[in-house]
Design a protein around this motif. Structure first.
Motif, PDB file in Angstrom:
ATOM      1  N   SER A  85      21.831  69.808  53.479  1.00  0.00           N
ATOM      2  CA  SER A  85      22.235  68.615  52.346  1.00  0.00           C
ATOM      3  C   SER A  85      21.374  67.408  52.798  1.00  0.00           C
ATOM      4  N   GLY A 101      17.784  68.123  50.830  1.00  0.00           N
ATOM      5  CA  GLY A 101      18.884  68.697  50.097  1.00  0.00           C
ATOM      6  C   GLY A 101      18.554  69.417  48.965  1.00  0.00           C
ATOM      7  N   THR A 140      27.447  60.149  49.115  1.00  0.00           N
ATOM      8  CA  THR A 140      27.005  61.468  49.399  1.00  0.00           C
ATOM      9  C   THR A 140      27.477  62.317  48.217  1.00  0.00           C
ATOM     10  N   THR A 141      26.703  63.294  48.017  1.00  0.00           N
ATOM     11  CA  THR A 141      27.062  64.257  46.834  1.00  0.00           C
ATOM     12  C   THR A 141      28.329  65.024  47.292  1.00  0.00           C
ATOM     13  N   GLU A 142      28.925  64.887  48.338  1.00  0.00           N
ATOM     14  CA  GLU A 142      30.122  65.590  48.651  1.00  0.00           C
ATOM     15  C   GLU A 142      31.148  64.650  48.268  1.00  0.00           C
ATOM     16  N   GLU A 186      20.752  64.044  42.670  1.00  0.00           N
ATOM     17  CA  GLU A 186      21.655  65.132  43.142  1.00  0.00           C
ATOM     18  C   GLU A 186      23.009  65.108  42.765  1.00  0.00           C
TER      19      GLU A 186
END
Lengths: 365, 365
Positions: A259, A334, B163-165, B200
């Protein structure tokens, strides 16, 4: 200026990627700091043959500061003699702990040391004997004689800058094209992000044109870079998972799975801060109880052969050496989730760029 | 969705900036974590009066992890009791070394502690008693009951993600609008740059709309953010040098003089990594021999009063306290070089955005 169809420069250590980007309408740039003059000679001849007169370039490191600068540079043997026992012992222990067998062979020829005039002069001779369109310095402003020789050969001189101050210095040194590289980039990189750095550099060095680097792997990012004021882009990481790339298989697998949060700026590969995949290797070098990385080029002299051995050991399934394996890559890792032909990457970038500009236009109308 | 003329959200702790951005056609968002309920009440009433029905918002911190979370939060008195003697002694010594006089007054009311349900509930009550258009969580996904209350009041719920998370988690929590904030941003921030993070996050949370934050202070950067796929932008640092900003004078001066390389992510102000101007304050907290910052909210409890005293001492010309003075700011600080009215900043952004889209269109035609 560069004689290209698309303003996309591709940095790669792999001649196949360089040729494929040039043939797709961009400009491939061969990273040659670790090449011997003989290898560089044969690779440039191969690229010329493959690209039939289309433009390509060569990239070297010309850092102003490194160990041994006061005596014009040191060779591989001198570098090995300067490696502290503590560092050798740490690397030996590290490899043993991760199941990498001791080296059976005598030390290999060391790459990555051609950063001093002594080291890069033979590479410059080979480079300028070919019909290159662009010569780039990835570290440090190119010396006046190098700029002059490039210009005599009709090559554009580019230099990478991680701060606006460096960009000003490059422009003053007669560089034709500044590559403003944000912290998100793979390899040697500074701390300022592309979004902030590019407009600052564009304004600081005008009318010298600027390419944007760092965080660019798709057309939306190309459009963003051009919106920031760049005339084109300089990409490196996106080529590492192409069909043509010679990336070590275990590292390629890790890149495809990683990522954007999985990279780190670390001095553990070259002695200067460079962004790479965060693995057990970078973690080990960050532990306070372990030694700090050495300066350039000593760190490279220390770790080049161990890196080869790690990558060999990592080919065995289940080897703990897989945990150590790493390589330079930017935060765009990512978005790298499949292996594609280099040409498809270039053409998708261009297509998404055009779509993006259309979408923006729709917002304003 | 936000009922604005321009998709520009402005985060500010200063009510005058909030009202000015809203009145210029954007959306001002008041950062209220350090406000008392009484102060928040009077400021929201003032903003409503100034903006006559135009949209504005409120921003709080709702972190899932902090010291005292297991008992629903701690108050200022409890926080003071938990401060280690080593940390108090270090701060006392630090202030003495930089010429900041010892405190003559009893400790002031501590700000910045309203990060637990106990702390923020009274602020939410005040917030939702007003006609706000947007409620934002700058740390952590908003709890389900908070989302529901905001929706009942007709407010859009936004949450910042580094973050993408985190962005996926926010979307799953029912957030209407994700603010994807790159590492170059001021204040609490992650490590991934805006150029990489925004596309992203856009792809990961679609069809939930995304605002881009981090590195955005001018129209070229707004155009870049929209090229990356964001529907609008969220800016904070650019307002700190406006005429309306209540930025401490010595800090404002430093901001105007700073370059984009002069910031650092540091835990020294809140206990969580936040980008701010690099000064003797951040340097001192980074020295290995000095204590590590405490967790949130203890670090705030430790340093809030010392920060006030530093800024007071720094008003005396020649005081060493000037070296310590710092505040949250992003890397765009390098482009802040004069004091301007907030309204002019907004209108210049819009104008440069439109020019930039026209320039890009010209490249494609």
């Amino acid at each position: 200026m560069l004689g290209v169809e698309f303003p996309i420069c591709a940095f790669s250590h792999c001649r196949d990627v360089v040729a494929a980007v040039t043939n797709a309408g961009g400009l491939g740039v061969l990273g040659a700091v670790a090449h011997s003059p003989e290898r560089l000679q044969s690779e440039l001849a191969w690229i010329e043959e493959q690209t039939g007169g289309k433009p390509f370039g060569v990239d070297l490191l010309l850092p102003p500061k490194y160990v041994g600068a006061e005596r014009g540079g040191i060779d591989a043997k001198q570098a090995r003699e300067l490696l502290p026992e503590e560092h050798r012992a740490f690397v030996d222990d590290l490899l043993a702990r991760y199941g990498v067998a001791p080296s059976a062979d005598p030390p290999r020829a060391l790459g990555g040391l051609n950063i001093s005039p002594k080291g890069y002069e033979p590479l410059l001779e080979v480079t300028f004997a070919h019909n290159i369109r662009l010569f780039a310095s990835a570290l440090g402003p190119p010396p006046a004689d190098v700029v002059e020789r490039a210009h005599d050969k009709g090559a554009v001189v580019a230099a990478l800058a991680g701060t606006t101050e460096h960009a000003r210095r490059h422009a003053a040194a007669g560089v034709d094209l500044i590559v403003a590289q944000g912290t998100e980039a793979g390899g040697h990189t500074g701390e300022v992000a592309t979004m902030v750095l590019v407009p600052e550099v564009v304004d600081a060095v005008a009318p010298v044109p600027v390419l944007a680097a760092g965080g660019i792997a798709r057309g939306r990012q190309v459009a963003a870079a051009l919106a920031l004021g760049a005339e084109g882009v300089w990409c490196g990481s996106v080529w590492l998972t192409t069909e043509e790339a010679e990336t070590v298989p275990v590292v390629k697998e890790k890149f495809l799975a990683a990522s954007s949060s999985d990279t780190v700026r670390s001095r553990s590969m070259t002695g200067k801060p460079a962004r790479m995949l965060r693995t057990a290797w970078t973690d080990e070098w960050e532990r306070p109880e372990n030694p700090d990385p050495l300066g350039m080029p000593l760190q490279t002299a220390l770790i080049t052969e161990p890196q080869v051995r790690i990558n060999q050991a990592a080919t065995h399934p289940g080897s703990a050496a897989r945990e150590l394996a790493t390589y330079f890559v930017g935060q765009v890792v990512g978005s790298l989730d499949r292996v594609r032909p280099t040409r498809a990457v270039v053409l998708d970038m261009v297509e998404e760029f055009i779509d993006t500009v259309g979408r923006l236009q729709g917002l304003v109308d």
